[in-house]
Design a protein around this motif. Structure first.
Motif, PDB file in Angstrom:
ATOM      1  N   VAL A  78     -40.643 -27.077  25.974  1.00 57.74           N
ATOM      2  CA  VAL A  78     -40.853 -25.669  26.302  1.00 57.74           C
ATOM      3  C   VAL A  78     -39.821 -25.288  27.361  1.00 57.74           C
ATOM      4  N   PHE A  79     -39.077 -24.216  27.100  1.00 58.88           N
ATOM      5  CA  PHE A  79     -38.044 -23.756  28.016  1.00 58.88           C
ATOM      6  C   PHE A  79     -38.540 -22.562  28.832  1.00 58.88           C
ATOM      7  N   GLN A  80     -37.750 -22.201  29.856  1.00 58.23           N
ATOM      8  CA  GLN A  80     -38.095 -21.015  30.649  1.00 58.23           C
ATOM      9  C   GLN A  80     -37.997 -19.762  29.790  1.00 58.23           C
ATOM     10  N   LYS A  81     -36.943 -19.672  28.978  1.00 59.57           N
ATOM     11  CA  LYS A  81     -36.792 -18.536  28.063  1.00 59.57           C
ATOM     12  C   LYS A  81     -37.665 -18.803  26.847  1.00 59.57           C
ATOM     13  N   TYR A  82     -38.518 -17.865  26.526  1.00 61.35           N
ATOM     14  CA  TYR A  82     -39.507 -18.062  25.474  1.00 61.35           C
ATOM     15  C   TYR A  82     -38.829 -18.381  24.145  1.00 61.35           C
ATOM     16  N   SER A  83     -39.111 -19.572  23.618  1.00 54.64           N
ATOM     17  CA  SER A  83     -38.470 -20.026  22.379  1.00 54.64           C
ATOM     18  C   SER A  83     -39.349 -19.683  21.179  1.00 54.64           C
ATOM     19  N   VAL A  84     -39.569 -18.399  20.969  1.00 57.51           N
ATOM     20  CA  VAL A  84     -40.394 -17.957  19.846  1.00 57.51           C
ATOM     21  C   VAL A  84     -39.566 -17.067  18.929  1.00 57.51           C
ATOM     22  N   PHE A  85     -40.000 -16.965  17.674  1.00 59.87           N
ATOM     23  CA  PHE A  85     -39.290 -16.153  16.693  1.00 59.87           C
ATOM     24  C   PHE A  85     -39.792 -14.710  16.764  1.00 59.87           C
ATOM     25  N   GLN A 132     -57.252 -14.185  20.200  1.00 61.43           N
ATOM     26  CA  GLN A 132     -57.326 -12.758  19.887  1.00 61.43           C
ATOM     27  C   GLN A 132     -55.961 -12.158  19.547  1.00 61.43           C
ATOM     28  N   ALA A 133     -54.932 -12.987  19.477  1.00 56.35           N
ATOM     29  CA  ALA A 133     -53.572 -12.457  19.286  1.00 56.35           C
ATOM     30  C   ALA A 133     -52.882 -13.053  18.056  1.00 56.35           C
ATOM     31  N   LEU A 134     -53.657 -13.507  17.084  1.00 60.80           N
ATOM     32  CA  LEU A 134     -53.061 -14.191  15.929  1.00 60.80           C
ATOM     33  C   LEU A 134     -52.040 -13.328  15.195  1.00 60.80           C
ATOM     34  N   LYS A 135     -52.312 -12.040  15.074  1.00 59.23           N
ATOM     35  CA  LYS A 135     -51.453 -11.167  14.284  1.00 59.23           C
ATOM     36  C   LYS A 135     -50.443 -10.387  15.123  1.00 59.23           C
ATOM     37  N   LYS A 136     -50.407 -10.634  16.407  1.00 58.68           N
ATOM     38  CA  LYS A 136     -49.479  -9.903  17.269  1.00 58.68           C
ATOM     39  C   LYS A 136     -48.102 -10.554  17.280  1.00 58.68           C
ATOM     40  N   TYR A 137     -47.087  -9.701  17.419  1.00 58.60           N
ATOM     41  CA  TYR A 137     -45.712 -10.182  17.471  1.00 58.60           C
ATOM     42  C   TYR A 137     -45.301 -10.403  18.931  1.00 58.60           C
ATOM     43  N   PRO A 138     -44.274 -11.235  19.173  1.00 61.14           N
ATOM     44  CA  PRO A 138     -43.897 -11.550  20.554  1.00 61.14           C
ATOM     45  C   PRO A 138     -43.697 -10.339  21.455  1.00 61.14           C
ATOM     46  N   HIS A 139     -43.114  -9.252  20.914  1.00 63.42           N
ATOM     47  CA  HIS A 139     -42.873  -8.095  21.775  1.00 63.42           C
ATOM     48  C   HIS A 139     -44.165  -7.394  22.182  1.00 63.42           C
ATOM     49  N   GLU A 140     -45.265  -7.725  21.513  1.00 58.04           N
ATOM     50  CA  GLU A 140     -46.560  -7.153  21.869  1.00 58.04           C
ATOM     51  C   GLU A 140     -47.319  -8.019  22.876  1.00 58.04           C
ATOM     52  N   LEU A 141     -46.743  -9.150  23.248  1.00 55.03           N
ATOM     53  CA  LEU A 141     -47.400 -10.084  24.152  1.00 55.03           C
ATOM     54  C   LEU A 141     -46.773 -10.027  25.538  1.00 55.03           C
ATOM     55  N   SER A 142     -47.570 -10.282  26.559  1.00 47.34           N
ATOM     56  CA  SER A 142     -47.050 -10.371  27.922  1.00 47.34           C
ATOM     57  C   SER A 142     -46.222 -11.648  28.069  1.00 47.34           C
ATOM     58  N   GLN A 146     -46.532 -15.027  25.859  1.00 45.72           N
ATOM     59  CA  GLN A 146     -45.403 -15.590  25.103  1.00 45.72           C
ATOM     60  C   GLN A 146     -45.191 -17.059  25.469  1.00 45.72           C
ATOM     61  N   GLN A 147     -45.380 -17.401  26.724  1.00 44.82           N
ATOM     62  CA  GLN A 147     -45.205 -18.800  27.105  1.00 44.82           C
ATOM     63  C   GLN A 147     -46.349 -19.651  26.571  1.00 44.82           C
ATOM     64  N   ARG A 148     -47.545 -19.101  26.495  1.00 46.71           N
ATOM     65  CA  ARG A 148     -48.651 -19.808  25.845  1.00 46.71           C
ATOM     66  C   ARG A 148     -48.314 -20.072  24.378  1.00 46.71           C
ATOM     67  N   LEU A 149     -47.689 -19.087  23.745  1.00 48.79           N
ATOM     68  CA  LEU A 149     -47.291 -19.243  22.347  1.00 48.79           C
ATOM     69  C   LEU A 149     -46.250 -20.344  22.203  1.00 48.79           C
ATOM     70  N   ALA A 150     -45.290 -20.389  23.126  1.00 53.15           N
ATOM     71  CA  ALA A 150     -44.264 -21.432  23.086  1.00 53.15           C
ATOM     72  C   ALA A 150     -44.887 -22.816  23.276  1.00 53.15           C
ATOM     73  N   ILE A 151     -45.899 -22.915  24.133  1.00 54.44           N
ATOM     74  CA  ILE A 151     -46.590 -24.190  24.337  1.00 54.44           C
ATOM     75  C   ILE A 151     -47.336 -24.595  23.066  1.00 54.44           C
ATOM     76  N   ALA A 152     -47.980 -23.629  22.412  1.00 59.99           N
ATOM     77  CA  ALA A 152     -48.669 -23.922  21.155  1.00 59.99           C
ATOM     78  C   ALA A 152     -47.679 -24.435  20.107  1.00 59.99           C
ATOM     79  N   GLN A 153     -46.505 -23.821  20.032  1.00 61.34           N
ATOM     80  CA  GLN A 153     -45.461 -24.302  19.120  1.00 61.34           C
ATOM     81  C   GLN A 153     -45.116 -25.756  19.414  1.00 61.34           C
TER      82      GLN A 153
END
Length: 261
Positions: A78-85, A132-142, A146-153
């Motif tokens: 996991v990097f500082q810059k969110y590594s999500v698509f 609660q955010a399964l269908k949300k896109y990265p730009h809709e997340l704080s 987004q970092q939680r999402l990167a950790i899940a990845q």
């Protein structure tokens, strides 16, 4: 869980020496935090553990065997810059890690395999608090989400080692505190071996079971890159904050406040 051993590791680029004589043994399940001045090789150290860089000299072992020379499912990062698509929603951002790993030719799973992978992705998002955010896109997340999402990845392939490169550096203090609680919970529940680079000394000893200080002990004013950094201090964390801060200051000269990376 996984044990990591470095034996007399050197990393050079031409005549520039980044790391020299690095020796370390980390037991399975330890949480190792890494601090040091700017340019002292912290990120290079992490990249070698990931497999993006290879040592110029020395041995890098995982469970007594040579560390794979390229990134693999046994190590998440996991990097500082969110590594999500940005074009995928949260669920598909996590699901894609499983699809790429199991269907390398097509990049997609079908039928029962996809349903199983989707269930795993949903469970992973629930584990990091994004149910609660399964269908949300990265730009809709704080930023924290987004970092939680990167950790899940990073955890989707069930890695034994988790590598964190200043993952919380860009977050506000309140969100950062929540992320600290999350990563500690995941570490304990999943039995991970964690290496985390941070520029925040307090964060380093708060999260880690060991704190490594990287610094150069040899200097040549005429050839500033002739010598590399190594581990100048290896602190088992468990003492009080003032004791640890004072000892690091006295032994290394590092500032007690946030330092540059």
């Amino acid at each position: 869980m996984s044990a990591v051993t470095l034996k007399n590791i050197w990393k050079t680029y031409g005549r520039d020496v980044v790391l020299e004589r690095v020796n370390l043994h980390v037991k399975s399940g330890e949480f190792v935090t890494v601090v040091g001045a700017s340019g002292c090789g912290k990120t290079t150290f992490l990249r070698m553990l990931l497999g993006e860089e290879t040592p110029t000299r020395g041995e890098l072992l995982m469970d007594g065997r040579p560390m794979p020379a390229e990134p693999g499912p046994d190590r998440g990062v996991v990097f500082q810059k969110y590594s999500v698509f940005p074009h995928l929603n949260a669920l598909n951002n996590v699901l894609v890690a499983e699809e790429f790993g199991r269907a390398r030719l097509t990049g997609h799973l079908f039928g029962a395999a996809r349903r199983t992978a989707r269930d795993k992705a949903v469970a992973m998002l629930e584990a990091v608090g994004l149910q609660q955010a399964l269908k949300k896109y990265p730009h809709e997340l704080s930023g924290g989400m987004q970092q939680r999402l990167a950790i899940a990845q990073a955890l989707m392939k069930d890695p034994r080692i988790l590598l964190l490169d200043e993952p919380f550096g860009a977050l506000d203090p309140g969100i950062r505190k929540d992320m600290h609680a999350l990563i500690l919970d995941l570490w304990k529940r999943r039995g991970l071996t964690i290496f985390m680079v941070t520029h925040d000394l307090k964060e380093g000893f708060y999260l880690g079971t060991r704190l490594l200080v990287f610094d150069k002990v040899r200097h040549d004013p005429q050839a500033p890159n002739a010598y590399g950094a190594n581990i100048t201090y290896d602190i088992p964390v468990g003492r009080t904050e003032p004791e640890i801060l004072a000892e690091i200051r006295d032994q290394t000269g590092l500032p007690l406040a946030t330092e540059e990376n």
